[in-house]
Write an enzyme that holds these catalytic residues in place. Structure first.
Site, PDB file in Angstrom:
ATOM      1  N   TRP A   1       0.811  -1.216   0.000  1.00 23.87           N
ATOM      2  CA  TRP A   1       0.000   0.000   0.000  1.00 23.87           C
ATOM      3  C   TRP A   1       0.843   1.265   0.000  1.00 23.87           C
ATOM      4  CZ3 TRP A   1      -4.393  -0.016  -2.088  1.00 23.87           C
ATOM      5  CH2 TRP A   1      -5.234  -1.125  -1.987  1.00 23.87           C
TER       6      TRP A   1
ATOM      7  N   ASP B   1      -1.693   6.611   6.284  1.00 21.43           N
ATOM      8  CA  ASP B   1      -2.776   5.781   5.747  1.00 21.43           C
ATOM      9  C   ASP B   1      -3.074   4.708   6.787  1.00 21.43           C
ATOM     10  OD1 ASP B   1      -4.430   3.971   4.507  1.00 21.43           O
ATOM     11  OD2 ASP B   1      -3.126   3.596   2.769  1.00 21.43           O
TER      12      ASP B   1
ATOM     13  N   LYS C   1     -12.789  -1.366   5.973  1.00 19.22           N
ATOM     14  CA  LYS C   1     -12.037  -2.357   6.725  1.00 19.22           C
ATOM     15  C   LYS C   1     -12.592  -2.459   8.144  1.00 19.22           C
ATOM     16  CE  LYS C   1      -9.568  -2.400   3.005  1.00 19.22           C
ATOM     17  NZ  LYS C   1      -8.374  -1.644   2.740  1.00 19.22           N
TER      18      LYS C   1
HETATM   19  C1  LIG Z   1      -7.807  -1.106   1.360  1.00 19.03           C
HETATM   20  C2  LIG Z   1      -6.704  -0.148   1.502  1.00 19.03           C
HETATM   21  C3  LIG Z   1      -6.539   0.931   0.619  1.00 19.03           C
HETATM   22  C4  LIG Z   1      -7.365   1.142  -0.619  1.00 19.03           C
HETATM   23  O1  LIG Z   1      -8.658   1.402  -0.407  1.00 19.03           O
HETATM   24  P1  LIG Z   1      -9.616   1.670  -1.660  1.00 19.03           P
HETATM   25  O2  LIG Z   1     -10.878   2.052  -0.983  1.00 19.03           O
HETATM   26  O3  LIG Z   1      -9.718   0.382  -2.419  1.00 19.03           O
HETATM   27  O4  LIG Z   1      -9.028   2.736  -2.472  1.00 19.03           O
HETATM   28  C5  LIG Z   1      -5.502   1.802   0.863  1.00 19.03           C
HETATM   29  N1  LIG Z   1      -4.656   1.630   1.887  1.00 19.03           N
HETATM   30  C6  LIG Z   1      -4.777   0.583   2.737  1.00 19.03           C
HETATM   31  C7  LIG Z   1      -3.827   0.450   3.859  1.00 19.03           C
HETATM   32  C8  LIG Z   1      -5.800  -0.326   2.568  1.00 19.03           C
HETATM   33  O5  LIG Z   1      -5.925  -1.362   3.418  1.00 19.03           O
END
Ligand SMILES: *Cc1c(COP(=O)(O)O)cnc(C)c1O
Length: 367
Positions: free
Chosen positions: A105, A179, A203
């Site tokens: 990521w 993030d 998530k």
């Molecule tokens: C799932 C995830 C993303 C991406 O999310 P989207 O909604 O598919 O753009 C980005 N960073 C992390 C750490 C993730 O787990």
């Protein structure tokens, strides 16, 4: 109906009581005669839902007053572009972003950010196959970066910062961008080390389509001219995330989830439960000759636990038996292989115990 245990990495399992409440309120929210999806975002009812969600999120996560909480769209991936568009117009001649690459990521974040600024990979864990992270003191930060980006929980590689880096203590005044998509609300956040934090909802906090963004107030006026208004931190903050239609149903669901967190005893209780779940599963993996998790114990994620079976030919029968036992979505990400069990807040300890029992039986049968 008994629901199976869903170990999906995202979209992911939600608390059953939250889904039940949403179902009960689907046609008529609190006597309004309307479902939440049908309400004007400018109306009184949705205004209450938004304000309550904001209060509960601020309470539960102890978000200080010098941060705004934004409800945006575009997901974590969108933020990989939205953040540089918002932070790179501050007057630097050549905006320069430092990225700490600790897995798939943050690698993606670096690629996306390079459309807006020059990107310095200040650390790259690829050589260790993203199984650990070197001490922050060894990172090659730039002189005066526009910001420093980390992914505090790498959902695919199962690598989690147990503590956020303290940039100030490292002599770096740049804001830290985090993030935290896949572990938000699973543990407390060190706000004094953060400039911007973002998380896709799917998530740990609700349905896909909502992105929570926490932005310190002093970082809201440095956007590039090309930054779309709908993604402009300052403009959205000034309009209570209602510059355009926000993802209303996602906000409602996130609100219910944060109320659920409060009812569980708040973040401290949630964190204790997450520690217990992760500890039990890693102990079972480490005790077995069939399963391995390659991540340095100090960096193991509480939320996403990848594990490999000694013999790849056992993957298919493992997954088949797991589904038959009511243990869903355990297939690992294709870049890592094997299995991955995501243990988000809504996964009960009973689900982890059921998984461990299944793994133990399967290992005995394939010894
Ligand atoms: C799932 C995830 C993303 C991406 O999310 P989207 O909604 O598919 O753009 C980005 N960073 C992390 C750490 C993730 O787990």
């Amino acid at each position: 109906m008994t629901r199976p245990f869903n170990f999906s990495a995202g979209p992911a399992t939600l608390p059953e009581s939250v889904l039940q409440q949403a179902a009960a309120e689907m046609l008529d929210w609190h006597g309004s005669g309307m479902g939440v999806m049908e309400m004007s975002h400018r109306g009184r009812h949705f205004g209450e839902i938004l304000a309550q969600a904001q209060r509960d999120i601020r309470d539960v996560l102890a978000v200080p007053e010098d941060f705004d909480i934004l409800f945006l769209q575009g997901g974590g991936s969108g933020e990989n572009a939205i953040v540089p568009m918002n932070l790179c117009g501050g007057g630097q001649l050549v905006p320069n972003i430092d990225v700490i690459v600790t897995g798939a990521w943050s690698k993606k974040s670096a690629q996306e950010a390079s459309k807006y600024a020059s990107v310095n990979i200040a650390y790259n864990g690829a050589e260790q196959r993203f199984t650990t992270v070197a001490p922050a003191a060894s990172w090659q930060l730039s002189n005066d970066p526009t910001y420093v980006h980390i992914c505090s929980n790498e959902t695919i590689h199962g690598v989690e910062f147990q503590e956020l880096p303290d940039l100030k203590a490292m002599g770096c005044d740049a804001p830290l961008v985090v993030d935290c998509s896949s572990h938000i609300a699973s543990r407390p956040m060190a706000w004094d080390r953060i400039g911007v934090a973002y998380a896709g909802a799917q998530k740990n906090i609700g349905p896909a389509g909502l992105t929570l963004v926490f932005v310190r107030k002093d970082l809201q006026d440095r956007a590039l001219d090309i930054c779309p208004s709908a993604f402009h931190f300052g403009q959205q903050a000034a309009n209570d995330s209602m510059l355009n239609t926000p993802p209303t149903y996602g906000i409602y669901m996130a609100g219910l989830v944060f109320q659920w967190i409060k009812a569980q005893g708040g973040l401290a209780a949630i964190e204790a439960a997450n520690v217990a779940k992760a500890r039990a599963l890693y102990a079972a993996i480490d005790a077995s000759p069939l399963y391995t998790n390659p991540v340095d114990a100090a960096w193991r994620s509480r939320m996403n636990v990848p594990f490999i079976l000694r013999d790849e030919a056992l993957n298919a029968p493992f997954l088949q038996g797991a589904e038959a036992a009511g243990l869903m979505a355990l297939k690992g990400h294709k870049s890592v292989g094997g299995m991955r069990a995501s243990l988000y807040n809504a996964m009960p300890l009973a689900g982890v115990h059921a998984l461990i029992a299944y793994m133990t039986t399967f290992a005995a049968e394939h010894a």
